[in-house]
Design a protein around this motif. Structure first.
Motif, PDB file in Angstrom:
ATOM      1  N   ILE A 162       4.137  -7.026  -6.758  1.00 26.18           N
ATOM      2  CA  ILE A 162       5.188  -8.025  -6.942  1.00 26.18           C
ATOM      3  C   ILE A 162       6.563  -7.368  -6.794  1.00 26.18           C
ATOM      4  CG2 ILE A 162       3.765  -9.468  -8.436  1.00 26.18           C
ATOM      5  CD1 ILE A 162       5.186  -8.231 -10.840  1.00 26.18           C
ATOM      6  N   LYS A 163       7.580  -8.177  -6.675  1.00 23.28           N
ATOM      7  CA  LYS A 163       8.974  -7.741  -6.546  1.00 23.28           C
ATOM      8  C   LYS A 163       9.204  -7.009  -5.229  1.00 23.28           C
ATOM      9  CE  LYS A 163      11.427  -6.443 -10.073  1.00 23.28           C
ATOM     10  NZ  LYS A 163      11.905  -5.741 -11.281  1.00 23.28           N
ATOM     11  N   HIS A 164       9.927  -5.876  -5.264  1.00 19.23           N
ATOM     12  CA  HIS A 164      10.435  -5.278  -4.039  1.00 19.23           C
ATOM     13  C   HIS A 164       9.516  -4.188  -3.517  1.00 19.23           C
ATOM     14  CE1 HIS A 164      14.511  -6.295  -6.095  1.00 19.23           C
ATOM     15  NE2 HIS A 164      13.937  -7.367  -5.594  1.00 19.23           N
ATOM     16  N   CYS A 165       9.517  -4.057  -2.187  1.00 23.30           N
ATOM     17  CA  CYS A 165       8.689  -3.028  -1.564  1.00 23.30           C
ATOM     18  C   CYS A 165       9.269  -2.668  -0.203  1.00 23.30           C
ATOM     19  CB  CYS A 165       7.259  -3.534  -1.402  1.00 23.30           C
ATOM     20  SG  CYS A 165       6.149  -2.384  -0.567  1.00 23.30           S
ATOM     21  N   HIS A 166       9.174  -1.400   0.120  1.00 22.64           N
ATOM     22  CA  HIS A 166       9.544  -0.910   1.449  1.00 22.64           C
ATOM     23  C   HIS A 166       8.351  -0.143   1.994  1.00 22.64           C
ATOM     24  CE1 HIS A 166      11.454   1.238   4.689  1.00 22.64           C
ATOM     25  NE2 HIS A 166      11.305   2.399   4.084  1.00 22.64           N
ATOM     26  N   LEU A 167       8.009  -0.372   3.263  1.00 22.49           N
ATOM     27  CA  LEU A 167       6.816   0.242   3.841  1.00 22.49           C
ATOM     28  C   LEU A 167       7.112   0.731   5.257  1.00 22.49           C
ATOM     29  CD1 LEU A 167       3.729   0.811   3.616  1.00 22.49           C
ATOM     30  CD2 LEU A 167       3.373  -1.451   4.647  1.00 22.49           C
ATOM     31  N   LEU A 168       6.664   1.936   5.551  1.00 23.00           N
ATOM     32  CA  LEU A 168       6.757   2.501   6.887  1.00 23.00           C
ATOM     33  C   LEU A 168       5.355   2.890   7.340  1.00 23.00           C
ATOM     34  CD1 LEU A 168       8.447   3.604   9.291  1.00 23.00           C
ATOM     35  CD2 LEU A 168       8.561   5.781   8.050  1.00 23.00           C
ATOM     36  N   VAL A 169       4.897   2.325   8.444  1.00 16.05           N
ATOM     37  CA  VAL A 169       3.595   2.650   9.005  1.00 16.05           C
ATOM     38  C   VAL A 169       3.799   3.679  10.113  1.00 16.05           C
ATOM     39  CG1 VAL A 169       1.518   1.747  10.128  1.00 16.05           C
ATOM     40  CG2 VAL A 169       2.765   0.336   8.480  1.00 16.05           C
ATOM     41  N   SER A 170       3.072   4.801  10.037  1.00 10.63           N
ATOM     42  CA  SER A 170       3.220   5.893  11.009  1.00 10.63           C
ATOM     43  C   SER A 170       1.873   6.175  11.664  1.00 10.63           C
ATOM     44  CB  SER A 170       3.746   7.156  10.323  1.00 10.63           C
ATOM     45  OG  SER A 170       4.978   6.924   9.698  1.00 10.63           O
ATOM     46  N   PRO A 171       1.531   5.425  12.727  1.00 13.27           N
ATOM     47  CA  PRO A 171       0.225   5.626  13.368  1.00 13.27           C
ATOM     48  C   PRO A 171       0.021   7.043  13.886  1.00 13.27           C
ATOM     49  CG  PRO A 171       1.260   3.599  14.124  1.00 13.27           C
ATOM     50  CD  PRO A 171       2.291   4.335  13.351  1.00 13.27           C
ATOM     51  N   ASP A 172       1.098   7.663  14.394  1.00 11.65           N
ATOM     52  CA  ASP A 172       0.969   9.009  14.941  1.00 11.65           C
ATOM     53  C   ASP A 172       0.591  10.028  13.874  1.00 11.65           C
ATOM     54  OD1 ASP A 172       1.651   7.971  17.368  1.00 11.65           O
ATOM     55  OD2 ASP A 172       3.746   8.641  17.306  1.00 11.65           O
ATOM     56  N   HIS A 173       1.026   9.768  12.655  1.00 18.05           N
ATOM     57  CA  HIS A 173       0.720  10.683  11.550  1.00 18.05           C
ATOM     58  C   HIS A 173      -0.449  10.186  10.692  1.00 18.05           C
ATOM     59  CE1 HIS A 173       4.965  11.698  12.498  1.00 18.05           C
ATOM     60  NE2 HIS A 173       4.553  12.931  12.237  1.00 18.05           N
ATOM     61  N   ARG A 174      -1.054   9.057  11.115  1.00 18.67           N
ATOM     62  CA  ARG A 174      -2.164   8.460  10.357  1.00 18.67           C
ATOM     63  C   ARG A 174      -1.772   8.273   8.887  1.00 18.67           C
ATOM     64  NH1 ARG A 174      -7.177  12.231  12.247  1.00 18.67           N
ATOM     65  NH2 ARG A 174      -6.012  13.633  10.903  1.00 18.67           N
ATOM     66  N   SER A 175      -0.570   7.728   8.645  1.00 22.46           N
ATOM     67  CA  SER A 175      -0.080   7.614   7.267  1.00 22.46           C
ATOM     68  C   SER A 175       0.770   6.361   7.104  1.00 22.46           C
ATOM     69  CB  SER A 175       0.757   8.841   6.889  1.00 22.46           C
ATOM     70  OG  SER A 175       1.985   8.865   7.602  1.00 22.46           O
ATOM     71  N   ILE A 176       0.923   5.965   5.886  1.00 21.06           N
ATOM     72  CA  ILE A 176       1.914   4.966   5.497  1.00 21.06           C
ATOM     73  C   ILE A 176       2.693   5.535   4.323  1.00 21.06           C
ATOM     74  CG2 ILE A 176       0.600   2.988   6.340  1.00 21.06           C
ATOM     75  CD1 ILE A 176      -0.290   2.402   3.513  1.00 21.06           C
ATOM     76  N   SER A 177       3.931   5.123   4.188  1.00 23.76           N
ATOM     77  CA  SER A 177       4.774   5.623   3.095  1.00 23.76           C
ATOM     78  C   SER A 177       5.797   4.555   2.760  1.00 23.76           C
ATOM     79  CB  SER A 177       5.469   6.927   3.505  1.00 23.76           C
ATOM     80  OG  SER A 177       6.261   6.726   4.667  1.00 23.76           O
TER      81      SER A 177
END
Length: 740
Positions: A162-177
């Motif tokens: 709930i509330k606020h969220c920021h997401l970065l998907v990095s397919p090249d690094h096989r990661s999300i942050s």
């Protein structure tokens, strides 16, 4: 011969260390709970001891305080959690969920408890759709593994809660942050930064919400993997920065799931072997280690280790970065009675850091913590940080300035803070001027008066021990204020009005009003520091014993009082069916030990075993009420060992009746204190004789020093009470009135 004995001892130690004790601990204990009835109000935490983050399956919707309910038939997610009570809620939450398609209606998956494994170091479930999900924890992260059915599509859903969220998907690094900002009691600008690294590439992804900027609403992402994949996710988070989350990931989370699981197993086995029990039934051991697990979760670590290996933290109190240690997520009203006295035995180094952290929190927000989640909520009543500080000091944990502690407490006791009833003091002026908090000016006034008097004793005791005569004089005048709310006519602690008269229409079965989550039967005993003074008020040992007996023999009647309806604490007392003994909540949990102050310790021994046998087990119905951040579990662990700290702030633990034939406590420095109960059984609950280090021992208490120095307390158990042992004045535990 000596060499043979030495070899035998080494072989035994090796055997003991090889034993897997983790399998005894069931993290589903107490999860069959809801708003109306609590068998613990727990969720199946997968975590290391006192972690920054725990991990749990989630059956409820995002934001639901009942994160996991045993009666639910489906799981919605597997996520990070910091929740210490459903009544307070969670913060810093995000989750993952393996699914076979991206339809919102298909996110929750049915499951059966037959396909669950719920242990401290490992959670596993095979969902009805064929997916297997597993979790293994670190202190600030976790590993998850999702095994998808062969040939089926494989998706992992990220949920920003709930509330606020920021997401970065990095397919090249096989990661999300990214980061999440959720929770009621977090500072403005709070962020829980996370990084999640996967072992296998994405074959595609999609997201809802803002995935590149700072979103103002929850974010969800669907990560696609090859059909039938085995997806491992390495997860870490930080309250400090994205870089620190990456540092923690590299430092804490092993390259493979199995390695993380193995490391977590070792941590818990090492701790459980430090409290090694022998004898008893397998069910007894399961209850004991399940409770020891729960007793070792809160408070949460709130500091992190930087690249240089030094501890530092984001403060939930001033939202700044500081060097050192910080802890949070604890309501001291729930835990000062049992969880901290247990931790002082098992975790003195951590406790020393904690005491300084309390004073750091005071500097950062102007108040000592009372109920943090993670910043101060001010929940419940009393100013029990001083109990923690004094208890640590008298037990030799002296990592802080006692003068600073007393100064902080003086401010606490003579002001009312901006948050709940335990932030500063409600009714503090009247308490000092009248000698009690009046009703109806303050709800819970009688309970407040009693607990303020105890806290003032702790401050007085710390001041006397450290030569601070000024504060000894200030607080020495108030520590007997409990006397001002005792009515000698009715024999109960009662509400008192500002003009000195008693609140009319007294009903000892009526909850609320001058009492907090209880009634007069429960609060009659909240004089932890001066039981002898309470005995004197009641007319001596005989009427005091009669009153104690009456708690169990009167009806379990409930009158709703100012609550207006049956709350869960009332219902739990009725179900317990032990008269007015309401073990499901804190105020009366020490009462049974008070028989030992009045010359009848055998009744303590009898009733303690009755409560442990009847009200505790290792199942989903394992507790008789809210477990409360390890408070109720610690009561069981201490009582099962045969000791209990009735008055934290003194160095004494009152004797009870141990569950096991032998308990070996190993201190941090390697010394061992052994409690042997010869002839112990379900029937042989009475102490017939005792020796301490081979010397006959008649006291109804032992000291922290007795335990910390190591030695052997040997108890001879019997099925008949010894009416002569432990009845002399010198055998009674500490009471303030006995010191005058």
């Amino acid at each position: 011969m000596k060499s043979l004995l030495y070899l035998a001892g080494c072989l035994f130690c090796a055997y003991a260390q090889a034993q897997d004790l983790v399998h005894y601990a069931n993290t589903l204990q107490g999860t069959n709970s809801d708003f109306g009835l609590s068998y613990g109000n727990t969720y199946p935490s997968t975590a290391l001891p006192f972690p920054m983050n725990a991990w749990s399956p989630q059956t409820g919707r995002d934001g639901d305080g009942w994160k996991y309910q045993y009666q639910s038939g489906s799981i919605r997610a597997f996520g990070e959690t910091h929740q210490c009570s459903p009544w307070v809620g969670d913060y810093g939450v995000f989750s993952l969920m393996p699914v076979l398609d991206t339809s919102a209606d298909q996110r929750a998956s049915a499951f059966s408890h037959r396909n669950e494994i719920a242990q401290p170091s490992y959670y596993s479930v095979r969902l009805d759709n064929g997916i297997r999900a597993e979790i293994a924890p670190t202190e600030r992260g976790a590993a998850m593994r999702f095994t998808f059915p062969k040939g089926h599509d494989a998706f992992v859903v990220f949920d920003g809660y709930i509330k606020h969220c920021h997401l970065l998907v990095s397919p090249d690094h096989r990661s999300i942050s990214g980061w999440v900002d959720n929770g009621r009691w977090v500072p403005r600008g709070f962020r829980n930064y996370f990084v999640i690294a996967f072992n296998t590439p994405f074959t595609g992804y999609a997201a809802t919400g803002d995935t590149s900027g700072e979103g103002d609403r929850p974010v969800a992402a669907f990560l696609r993997f090859k059909p039938g994949a085995v997806v491992e996710a390495r997860i870490a988070s930080s309250y400090i920065s994205p870089d620190q989350a990456s540092v923690t990931l590299d430092r804490e989370v092993a390259p493979t799931f199995d390695a993380t699981h193995k490391a977590a197993d070792k941590v818990w086995n090492d701790l459980f072997h430090r409290v090694l029990v022998e004898g008893g039934t397998e069910a007894d051991k399961a209850t004991f280690y399940s409770c020891l697990f729960r007793a070792s979760l809160f408070s949460h670590t709130f500091f992190e280790y930087g690249k240089d290996g030094h501890p530092y933290y984001y403060s939930p109190y001033d939202a700044q970065i500081h060097d050192g240690y910080m802890y949070t997520d604890n309501g001291f009203w729930d835990t000062f009675r049992s969880q901290f006295p247990l931790s002082n035995i098992l975790q003195p180094t951590q406790q020393g850091r904690y005491m300084q952290a309390l004073l750091d929190a005071w500097h950062q927000c102007g108040w000592l913590p009372a109920w943090s989640a993670p910043s101060e909520t001010g929940g419940m009543l009393g100013n029990h940080a001083i109990s923690l500080l004094t208890d640590a000091w008298v037990k030799g944990i002296r990592t802080f300035s006692p003068d600073s502690a007393l100064k902080a407490y003086a401010h606490e006791s003579m002001n009312k803070g901006p948050w709940g009833g335990a932030n500063g003091r409600a009714g503090w002026k009247e308490y000092f001027e009248l000698g009690y908090v009046p009703y109806p000016e303050s709800q819970g006034s009688t309970a407040q008066t009693q607990e303020y008097a105890y806290d003032d004793f702790c401050a007085y005791h710390l001041a006397r021990l450290t030569g601070n005569e000024f504060y000894a004089h200030v607080f020495g005048r108030q520590m007997y204020n409990y006397r001002n709310v005792f009515d000698t006519v009715t024999g109960f602690m009662r509400g008192r009005q500002a003009d000195g008269s008693w609140v009319p229409h007294f009903d000892p079965y009526e909850w609320g009003g001058p009492y907090t989550e209880g009634n007069a039967w429960h609060y009659n005993w909240s004089v932890f520091h001066d039981v002898q003074g309470l005995i004197n008020l009641m007319g001596g040992d005989a009427p005091f014993i009669l009153k104690l007996d009456s708690v169990f023999t009167v009806s379990n009647t409930v009158h709703y009082g100012t609550y207006g309806a049956m709350i869960h604490e009332m219902k739990e007392m009725v179900i317990e069916d032990m008269g007015q003994y309401a073990h499901g909540n804190q105020p009366i949990q020490h009462m049974i030990y008070l028989y030992s102050y009045a010359g009848q310790p055998w009744k303590t021994q009898f009733h303690i075993r009755q409560v442990m046998d009847k009200l505790y087990n290792a199942t989903e119905n394992g507790y008789p009420g809210d477990e409360d951040q390890g408070g109720m579990s610690s009561w069981y662990v201490l009582s099962a060992m045969g000791i209990y700290s009735v008055c934290p702030g003194t160095d004494q633990y009152v004797l009870g009746s141990p569950v096991f034939n032998k308990i070996t406590l190993t201190m941090e420095d390697g010394r061992q204190f052994i409690i042997e109960a010869d002839g112990n059984s379900k029937d042989n609950v009475y102490i017939d004789a005792a020796t301490l280090n081979g010397v006959p021992y008649t006291h109804n208490w032992i000291t922290y020093g007795d335990i910390a120095r190591g030695g052997v307390l040997r108890l001879q158990m019997s099925n008949k009470p010894n009416l002569k042992r432990g009845t002399a004045e010198e055998d009674k535990p500490f009471s303030l009135s006995k010191c005058k």
